[in-house]
Design an enzyme around this catalytic site. Structure first.
Site, PDB file in Angstrom:
ATOM      1  N   CYS A 184       0.909  -1.204  -0.023  1.00 52.74           N
ATOM      2  CA  CYS A 184       0.106  -0.030  -0.044  1.00 52.74           C
ATOM      3  C   CYS A 184       0.898   1.300   0.054  1.00 52.74           C
ATOM      4  CB  CYS A 184      -1.096   0.073   1.333  1.00 52.74           C
ATOM      5  SG  CYS A 184      -2.204  -1.318   1.063  1.00 52.74           S
TER       6      CYS A 184
HETATM    7  N1  CO8 Z   1     -20.042 -10.271   7.236  1.00 53.88           N
HETATM    8  C1  CO8 Z   1     -20.743 -10.132   8.563  1.00 53.88           C
HETATM    9  N2  CO8 Z   1     -20.026 -10.313   9.564  1.00 53.88           N
HETATM   10  C2  CO8 Z   1     -18.741 -10.520   9.491  1.00 53.88           C
HETATM   11  C3  CO8 Z   1     -17.991 -10.404   8.336  1.00 53.88           C
HETATM   12  C4  CO8 Z   1     -18.718 -10.271   7.119  1.00 53.88           C
HETATM   13  N3  CO8 Z   1     -18.123 -10.375   5.889  1.00 53.88           N
HETATM   14  N4  CO8 Z   1     -16.642 -10.477   8.673  1.00 53.88           N
HETATM   15  C5  CO8 Z   1     -16.563 -10.521   9.906  1.00 53.88           C
HETATM   16  N5  CO8 Z   1     -17.792 -10.715  10.378  1.00 53.88           N
HETATM   17  C6  CO8 Z   1     -18.082 -10.507  11.948  1.00 53.88           C
HETATM   18  C7  CO8 Z   1     -16.874 -11.365  12.722  1.00 53.88           C
HETATM   19  O1  CO8 Z   1     -17.106 -12.894  12.616  1.00 53.88           O
HETATM   20  C8  CO8 Z   1     -17.104 -10.968  13.909  1.00 53.88           C
HETATM   21  O2  CO8 Z   1     -17.969 -11.401  14.609  1.00 53.88           O
HETATM   22  P1  CO8 Z   1     -18.054 -11.809  16.298  1.00 53.88           P
HETATM   23  O3  CO8 Z   1     -17.839 -10.453  16.974  1.00 53.88           O
HETATM   24  O4  CO8 Z   1     -19.324 -12.642  16.710  1.00 53.88           O
HETATM   25  O5  CO8 Z   1     -16.566 -12.627  16.475  1.00 53.88           O
HETATM   26  C9  CO8 Z   1     -17.480  -9.343  13.707  1.00 53.88           C
HETATM   27  O6  CO8 Z   1     -17.973  -9.170  12.497  1.00 53.88           O
HETATM   28  C10 CO8 Z   1     -16.277  -8.381  13.832  1.00 53.88           C
HETATM   29  O7  CO8 Z   1     -15.251  -8.673  13.201  1.00 53.88           O
HETATM   30  P2  CO8 Z   1     -13.680  -8.107  13.138  1.00 53.88           P
HETATM   31  O8  CO8 Z   1     -13.308  -7.628  14.241  1.00 53.88           O
HETATM   32  O9  CO8 Z   1     -12.792  -8.742  12.071  1.00 53.88           O
HETATM   33  O10 CO8 Z   1     -14.595  -6.692  12.273  1.00 53.88           O
HETATM   34  P3  CO8 Z   1     -13.686  -5.376  12.255  1.00 53.88           P
HETATM   35  O11 CO8 Z   1     -14.412  -4.301  12.811  1.00 53.88           O
HETATM   36  O12 CO8 Z   1     -12.200  -5.414  12.618  1.00 53.88           O
HETATM   37  O13 CO8 Z   1     -13.553  -5.091  10.711  1.00 53.88           O
HETATM   38  C11 CO8 Z   1     -12.167  -4.897   8.938  1.00 53.88           C
HETATM   39  C12 CO8 Z   1     -12.956  -5.865   9.757  1.00 53.88           C
HETATM   40  C13 CO8 Z   1     -12.780  -3.903   8.067  1.00 53.88           C
HETATM   41  C14 CO8 Z   1     -10.864  -5.804   8.071  1.00 53.88           C
HETATM   42  C15 CO8 Z   1     -11.030  -3.993   9.816  1.00 53.88           C
HETATM   43  O14 CO8 Z   1     -10.408  -4.811  10.780  1.00 53.88           O
HETATM   44  C16 CO8 Z   1      -9.822  -3.290   9.009  1.00 53.88           C
HETATM   45  O15 CO8 Z   1     -10.226  -2.589   8.096  1.00 53.88           O
HETATM   46  N6  CO8 Z   1      -8.665  -3.376   9.527  1.00 53.88           N
HETATM   47  C17 CO8 Z   1      -7.465  -2.719   8.932  1.00 53.88           C
HETATM   48  C18 CO8 Z   1      -6.988  -3.418   8.044  1.00 53.88           C
HETATM   49  C19 CO8 Z   1      -6.135  -2.605   7.149  1.00 53.88           C
HETATM   50  O16 CO8 Z   1      -6.062  -1.583   7.264  1.00 53.88           O
HETATM   51  N7  CO8 Z   1      -5.510  -3.381   6.435  1.00 53.88           N
HETATM   52  C20 CO8 Z   1      -4.722  -2.876   5.354  1.00 53.88           C
HETATM   53  C21 CO8 Z   1      -4.817  -3.935   4.371  1.00 53.88           C
HETATM   54  S1  CO8 Z   1      -4.094  -3.043   2.777  1.00 53.88           S
HETATM   55  C22 CO8 Z   1      -2.483  -3.530   2.530  1.00 53.88           C
HETATM   56  O17 CO8 Z   1      -1.874  -3.573   3.056  1.00 53.88           O
HETATM   57  C23 CO8 Z   1      -2.460  -3.585   0.996  1.00 53.88           C
HETATM   58  C24 CO8 Z   1      -1.990  -4.955   0.833  1.00 53.88           C
HETATM   59  C25 CO8 Z   1      -1.793  -5.197  -0.666  1.00 53.88           C
HETATM   60  C26 CO8 Z   1      -2.989  -5.216  -1.683  1.00 53.88           C
HETATM   61  C27 CO8 Z   1      -3.617  -6.466  -1.736  1.00 53.88           C
HETATM   62  C28 CO8 Z   1      -4.662  -6.545  -2.692  1.00 53.88           C
HETATM   63  C29 CO8 Z   1      -5.492  -7.989  -2.719  1.00 53.88           C
END
Ligand code: CO8
Length: 372
Positions: free
Chosen positions: A155
């Site tokens: 990124c």
């Molecule tokens: N639908 C419904 N519920 C869901 C889903 C879904 N799709 N996914 C998870 N849940 C549930 C989970 O099971 C969990 O349930 P429970 O509380 O019962 O256990 C609940 O929702 C909460 O889950 P999370 O704690 O995982 O949810 P978050 O609030 O943390 O949100 C995110 C998830 C959106 C992924 C968030 O953690 C996030 O954005 N974090 C930052 C990540 C970030 O910035 N990463 C950077 C990556 S980009 C990068 O580095 C580039 C890489 C190169 C490119 C790659 C290209 C492919």
């Protein structure tokens, strides 16, 4: 000598996918999987898959839509990946095609033609082949001379690319540089993974970087301060690479696609990014109140709101910290450049801003810029 960003370009892929479309396909796959494995699930041998939801995606990430180069296959429960046809070696590759479209816009905005460009950096999260470099293909297609290379820092590729461009200008190895970020993320998404199936989209951005003395564009932004940083983490990882084929038993395993510990990333990256921005403002002798705009990496709306609040000491208002990920999703290194491209037309001489990336590696890059 001052270095400026003098033009930007944005190529938007032809196909879009809404959350509802993506979730419908994912949930059809879940129903199919749970149905086929009913006995094993009832016996407690495997866990039933849980459905995804558009409400969760929008609330947790801010994403409502994404663009892809090829839609065919992504929403089909049998394939769940874009079915991208090979092109012959004498055809322009998909990634070069996207790069060229964005580059032409950036060159037009900067009042530059191919003969002005003597360095092309293709800076993105993946290149579709190892060699010849995509940047050299773009160089040939645009009709530029000089030199070209590809670089990958996930990124932070675009901000690191601009810093490389700036260093080449200062070092005298280039006169005008194109930094292009053609991000084809869709082949690396595990569309069967509930945690990450919604995160990314495809796009290409480009910027022209040159010395202030050669710049003639309407909107030129002087780089006041720049700093890249990295610190190793496995919390965002893909094991995809040229060695994969040497272990046929594991070459298609899900670790060969994007995998992350989203919560940990959230917690660990935020303080790192805030410290970097704070230091860069100090280096440029600026206060946060001097900033007209924060062009932040677009991974997650809650992350961006948190960083903006921490930097400004209050909630951002209007388009102070523009969000584009609702429409484009996370586009790897292109996100902060899309925000910059779409939200700089109203900026005038003296207006200051930051362009800040953060992501896998971990990596982060911060540029402090001023409209001249
Ligand atoms: N639908 C419904 N519920 C869901 C889903 C879904 N799709 N996914 C998870 N849940 C549930 C989970 O099971 C969990 O349930 P429970 O509380 O019962 O256990 C609940 O929702 C909460 O889950 P999370 O704690 O995982 O949810 P978050 O609030 O943390 O949100 C995110 C998830 C959106 C992924 C968030 O953690 C996030 O954005 N974090 C930052 C990540 C970030 O910035 N990463 C950077 C990556 S980009 C990068 O580095 C580039 C890489 C190169 C490119 C790659 C290209 C492919």
């Amino acid at each position: 000598m001052s270095i400026v960003i003098s033009g930007t370009g944005l190529y938007t892929p032809p196909h879009s996918i809404t959350n509802d479309e993506l979730v419908a396909a994912f949930n059809a796959y879940v129903a199919q999987f749970n149905n086929e494995n009913e006995a094993a699930i009832s016996a407690g041998e495997i866990e039933a898959l849980k459905p995804s939801s558009s409400e969760f995606i929008e609330k947790a990430s801010g994403i409502t839509n994404r663009y892809v180069m090829v839609k065919e296959g992504i929403l089909d429960t049998e394939t769940m990946m874009p079915l991208i046809k090979d092109r012959a070696n004498d055809e322009v590759s998909m990634q070069a095609e996207m790069a060229i479209a964005a580059a032409k816009q950036a060159m037009a905005a900067a009042n530059k033609t191919a003969k002005d460009i003597d360095l092309i950096i293709v800076a993105c999260s993946y290149t579709q082949r190892s060699y010849p470099a995509i940047a050299i293909e773009v160089q040939k297609q645009l009709g530029c001379e000089g030199w070209a290379f590809d670089m990958l820092v996930a990124c932070s590729s675009a901000t690191f690319g601009i810093m490389n461009a700036s260093n080449a200008l200062l070092g005298g190895t280039a006169k005008t540089v194109l930094v292009i970020s053609p991000e084809i993320t869709s082949p690396q998404i595990n569309y069967r993974d509930r945690d990450s199936h919604f995160i990314f989209g495809d796009v290409a951005t480009a910027v022209v970087v040159e010395k202030q003395e050669t710049a003639t564009a309407k909107h030129c932004f002087k780089i006041l301060s720049q700093q890249p940083m990295t610190t190793y983490s496995n919390n965002i990882r893909s094991n995809f690479g040229h060695i994969n084929r040497c272990n046929p038993e594991t070459m298609f395993d899900s670790d060969k696609m994007f995998v992350q510990q989203g919560r940990k990333v959230f917690k660990e990256v935020l303080p790192m990014v805030y410290a970097l921005i704070d230091q860069q403002l100090k280096n440029a002798n600026l206060e946060a109140s001097d900033l007209k705009r924060l062009f932040l990496h677009q991974a997650n709306i809650n992350m961006n709101t948190f960083i903006a609040r921490k930097v400004l000491g209050r909630d951002p208002v209007g388009d102070e910290a523009p969000i584009i990920l609702n429409q484009f999703a996370n586009t790897g290194s292109a996100g902060s450049i899309i925000a910059f491209h779409c939200h700089h037309d109203d900026m005038v001489a003296g207006d200051k801003a930051i362009i800040c990336s953060f992501g896998a590696g971990y990596s982060a890059g911060c540029l402090v810029i001023e409209h001249i």
